[in-house]
Design a protein around this motif. Sequence first.
Motif, PDB file in Angstrom:
ATOM      1  N   TRP A   9       0.879  -1.171   0.000  1.00 25.60           N
ATOM      2  CA  TRP A   9       0.000   0.000   0.000  1.00 25.60           C
ATOM      3  C   TRP A   9       0.907   1.209   0.000  1.00 25.60           C
ATOM      4  CZ3 TRP A   9      -0.785   4.524   2.546  1.00 25.60           C
ATOM      5  CH2 TRP A   9      -1.974   5.206   2.268  1.00 25.60           C
ATOM      6  N   CYS A  56       4.313  -1.373   3.529  1.00 28.31           N
ATOM      7  CA  CYS A  56       3.343  -0.407   4.035  1.00 28.31           C
ATOM      8  C   CYS A  56       4.094   0.685   4.782  1.00 28.31           C
ATOM      9  CB  CYS A  56       2.353  -1.097   4.973  1.00 28.31           C
ATOM     10  SG  CYS A  56       0.994  -0.021   5.518  1.00 28.31           S
ATOM     11  N   GLU A  68      -7.060  -0.130   4.100  1.00 30.79           N
ATOM     12  CA  GLU A  68      -6.853  -1.212   3.138  1.00 30.79           C
ATOM     13  C   GLU A  68      -5.815  -2.221   3.625  1.00 30.79           C
ATOM     14  OE1 GLU A  68      -6.038   0.157  -0.844  1.00 30.79           O
ATOM     15  OE2 GLU A  68      -7.694   1.582  -0.758  1.00 30.79           O
TER      16      GLU A  68
END
Length: 139
Positions: A9, A56, A68
């Motif tokens: 992400w 992330c 998410e």
Amino acid sequence: MSKLAVVFWSGTGNTETMADAVVEGAEGAGAEVEKIAAADFSADDADNYDTLAFGCPAMGDESLEEDEFEPMFESVEGKLSGKKVGLFGSYDWGTGDWMETWKGRTEGDGAEVVDTVIANLEPDDGALESCKGLGAALA
């Protein structure tokens, strides 16, 4: 040949840049690699890969992105036992504590964390080389 998923992400592009370097390193070492956005990955998908890399950035109070990435990672945790895993991400402030917490959590799930890579803000050449090395180690 191993099959690796690089699941990430990225809000500003920094973690995606790191994901690209992990992919490059793994492909260079002969792995079959898929780069997948966190929103497009689930626990069922984890069974299709020999190794996993998760990326992330640190958010807020040095935690994983909550909308998410965190829900996806929670769903995958039961599938990590016995797998080789790499972790990477960037942060803007703080000391990078989120990575040590995330590593401990992942090891607690039974995974072998091969390595972790963090970058302060935009990844520099050293961080990108470390990401390539992470990809090669997971290949």
